[in-house]
Design an enzyme around this catalytic site. Structure first.
Site, PDB file in Angstrom:
ATOM      1  N   GLY A  89       0.981  -1.062   0.045  1.00 26.22           N
ATOM      2  CA  GLY A  89       0.043  -0.002  -0.023  1.00 26.22           C
ATOM      3  C   GLY A  89       0.910   1.259  -0.085  1.00 26.22           C
ATOM      4  N   GLY A  91       2.807   3.581   1.483  1.00 22.03           N
ATOM      5  CA  GLY A  91       3.373   3.694   2.825  1.00 22.03           C
ATOM      6  C   GLY A  91       4.148   5.003   2.776  1.00 22.03           C
ATOM      7  N   LYS A 112       4.489  12.188  -2.823  1.00 22.60           N
ATOM      8  CA  LYS A 112       5.105  11.074  -2.659  1.00 22.60           C
ATOM      9  C   LYS A 112       6.363  11.402  -1.680  1.00 22.60           C
ATOM     10  CE  LYS A 112       8.333   7.617  -4.816  1.00 22.60           C
ATOM     11  NZ  LYS A 112       8.806   6.950  -5.922  1.00 22.60           N
ATOM     12  N   GLY A 125       7.758   6.821   6.238  1.00 19.62           N
ATOM     13  CA  GLY A 125       6.768   7.824   5.272  1.00 19.62           C
ATOM     14  C   GLY A 125       7.313   8.881   4.523  1.00 19.62           C
ATOM     15  N   ARG A 175       3.449  13.721  -7.810  1.00 14.42           N
ATOM     16  CA  ARG A 175       3.407  12.864  -9.193  1.00 14.42           C
ATOM     17  C   ARG A 175       2.034  12.805  -9.737  1.00 14.42           C
ATOM     18  NH1 ARG A 175       5.829   6.811  -8.130  1.00 14.42           N
ATOM     19  NH2 ARG A 175       3.834   6.555  -7.012  1.00 14.42           N
ATOM     20  N   ARG A 182      -2.364  -0.590 -10.047  1.00 14.66           N
ATOM     21  CA  ARG A 182      -1.270  -1.297 -10.441  1.00 14.66           C
ATOM     22  C   ARG A 182      -1.776  -2.767 -10.374  1.00 14.66           C
ATOM     23  NH1 ARG A 182       2.656   1.529  -6.997  1.00 14.66           N
ATOM     24  NH2 ARG A 182       1.635   3.260  -6.483  1.00 14.66           N
ATOM     25  N   ASP A 251       3.913  -4.440  -8.185  1.00 15.73           N
ATOM     26  CA  ASP A 251       3.345  -3.293  -7.563  1.00 15.73           C
ATOM     27  C   ASP A 251       3.959  -2.076  -8.212  1.00 15.73           C
ATOM     28  OD1 ASP A 251       5.586  -4.249  -6.114  1.00 15.73           O
ATOM     29  OD2 ASP A 251       5.728  -2.462  -4.910  1.00 15.73           O
ATOM     30  N   ASN A 252       4.883  -2.109  -9.024  1.00 14.99           N
ATOM     31  CA  ASN A 252       5.458  -1.171  -9.832  1.00 14.99           C
ATOM     32  C   ASN A 252       4.929  -1.159 -11.190  1.00 14.99           C
ATOM     33  OD1 ASN A 252       6.402   0.033  -7.408  1.00 14.99           O
ATOM     34  ND2 ASN A 252       8.638  -0.941  -7.689  1.00 14.99           N
ATOM     35  N   ASP A 261       7.239   4.361 -10.861  1.00 19.55           N
ATOM     36  CA  ASP A 261       8.179   4.191  -9.940  1.00 19.55           C
ATOM     37  C   ASP A 261       9.412   4.255 -10.282  1.00 19.55           C
ATOM     38  OD1 ASP A 261       8.819   3.858  -7.149  1.00 19.55           O
ATOM     39  OD2 ASP A 261       6.831   2.676  -6.775  1.00 19.55           O
TER      40      ASP A 261
END
Ligand code: AMP
Ligand code: MG
Length: 484
Positions: A89, A91, A112, A125, A175, A182, A251-252, A261
């Site tokens: 998720g 993060g 981000k 984070g 971003r 994803r 996830d990317n 990413d």
């Protein structure tokens, strides 16, 4: 601030149930300071920052003040990281909303490095200035190379240090993406084994990205096909320009087909199919030459998620999905060949094209030739003079290539035009990127601006192009880092 800037939010993802996200705001920072703002991108998004003070911009782009109409969330997703499955998720990111342009184009606006979320696990984070600038530069470069990509609207410093191996300046990147959904988003929902949620995600994705599928008989199967084709096109583009993503975890991998990413990514200089820059990629899983196979592997994970909604008979669903995944190699091979034909200006097809292409790649590999510059030399041998291109094997190959060019009765002019459209003269050379980031960390943005300016027109010769064309040999052991 809304009217001044022209934000126009409609936050469809945040309206999904809490299974998909956490409602959370960016964690405010001590001393916000804007570093760079992408005026061109702002313009194309119809955002106007010209009447906004520097202080307001700093506050906006660190998340200290959220624009009206935003509704910030952290998205849930999972992922196979280097082959191992993990629930993840955002993060260290929050999606502040979806901005809609007058042409009805929808863009995620995401911060981000904006503080901890429910998905932060042990992380703080936060993000450091260097890696966020790196993402800014390389994502913009990829975009201007005409390759689908997330974009970077701004980088702002937080005025707080973050602890890594040493203290680093904290920063937030803004971003922009056509979405942040994803393969890992599907994996997260599929892992929870609630078919209603999977169907919700399927409908959401189709409505948002692929409405044409809405008419098809088997939407899940069709989505697999469409996403596969998008991803094949994407990886072909990466191979074309020598881009190595570096961390192609599921996830990317974006469902929209954009490059997403930018962590340990970098461009290959010396041609070597096994090139890896990432310090953590010890086995070369994400090496240049492995990228197509990894895309296929990731798509197989995507297919697995869709099985329950492809067909109620699981065996039948597996057969149907497998048939699609099995078509990957043939489609890839054909598209790759065409891409390489374009790089060599080969109009139409000839049965010997593949061996001609492979001979050149082999020569580049053996002779440690620069990937980008070799094609530049073929387009204009007088421009990039280098002893390596006087090599007799290369000259012999060139004779064969020239015969092939003439064989199809096309004018050389047309061939060169084609080559010019696909072979960049400049890529973000590793040492130039490092140089820009080092200076920016010392508050000198000039090298970053100059680099970005050149990278905006990678296919055209500009005044300073030659300064940005040379690799440096000391790059041999160049390493990149995830920047997490
Ligand atoms: P990445 O390698 O950037 O794709 O990140 C993988 C996962 O780690 C994602 O879920 C990120 O949100 C999370 N992550 C990376 N860095 C941090 C951090 N400093 N704090 C919290 N989560 C992080
Ligand atoms: Mg990621």
């Amino acid at each position: 601030m809304k009217n001044k800037i022209n934000w126009n939010f409609d936050n469809s993802y945040s309206r999904l149930s809490n299974v998909f996200k956490e409602n959370i705001e960016p964690v405010s920072v001590k001393n916000p300071e804007l570093v760079i703002l992408n005026e061109d991108l702002a313009k194309s998004l119809e955002l106007n920052f010209s009447n906004v003070s520097r202080n307001e911009l700093s506050s906006l782009f660190t998340g200290n003040s959220l624009p009206n109409g935003s509704n910030s969330i952290a998205q849930a997703y999972a992922g196979h990281q280097f082959g191992y499955f993990t629930m993840l998720g955002d993060g260290r990111a929050v999606l502040i909303g979806e901005h809609i342009t007058s042409k009805n184009k929808r863009y995620d606006i995401q911060f981000k490095g904006s503080g901890r979320t429910a998905f932060s696990r042990n992380g703080d984070g936060r993000a450091a200035l260097g890696p966020m600038l790196r993402e800014y530069i390389i994502s913009e470069a990829i975009n201007y190379l005409n390759i689908p990509s997330t974009r970077s609207l701004a980088v702002a410093k937080t005025g707080e240090n973050i602890i890594r191996e040493k203290l680093l300046k904290g920063a937030v990147l803004t971003r922009v993406a056509s979405s942040h959904i994803r393969v890992g988003t599907f994996q997260y929902i599929a892992a929870r084994e609630k078919i209603e949620d999977l169907n919700i995600l399927l409908s959401y994705v189709i409505d948002r990205h692929y409405p044409q599928i809405n008419n098809s008989k088997n939407k899940a199967l069709q989505l697999l096909k469409v996403v596969m084709n998008k991803q094949i096109n994407l990886v072909i583009d990466w191979m074309r320009v020598g881009f190595i993503h570096g961390v192609m975890n599921t996830d990317n991998m974006s469902i929209s087909g954009e490059t997403i990413d930018y962590g340990p990514c970098a461009f290959m200089d010396t041609y070597d199919p096994k090139t890896v820059f990432s310090s953590i990629d010890k086995t070369g899983r994400y090496a240049y030459c492995n990228q197509p196979a990894i895309i296929k592997w990731n798509l197989s994970r995507f297919a697995e998620c869709l099985i329950p909604i492809i067909h109620k008979d699981q065996n039948q669903a597996v057969l149907m999905a497998t048939e699609i995944i099995n078509s990957f190699d043939k489609i890839y091979e054909e598209k790759w060949l065409n891409m390489m034909r374009n790089k060599l200006g080969l109009i139409e097809k000839d049965e010997k094209d593949k061996s001609l292409i492979l001979d050149l790649l082999k020569w580049m590999h053996i002779n440690k030739a620069d990937y980008t510059n070799t094609f530049c030399n073929l387009m204009d041998e007088n421009n990039l003079k280098n002893k390596i291109y006087e090599n007799s094997d290369f000259l012999d190959w060139k004779k064969k290539w020239k015969l092939r060019l003439l064989k199809k009765n096309k004018s050389l002019n047309d061939c060169v035009k084609l080559m010019n459209s696909v072979n960049p003269l400049v890529i973000p050379r590793n040492h130039k990127v490092e140089e820009a980031i080092d200076a920016a960390e010392q508050n000198n943005l000039e090298p970053t601006y100059q680099l970005l300016e050149i990278l905006k027109k990678p296919y055209s010769f500009q005044k300073n192009t030659s300064i940005y064309q040379m690799p440096i040999i000391s790059n041999k052991n160049y390493q990149t880092f995830c920047g997490t």
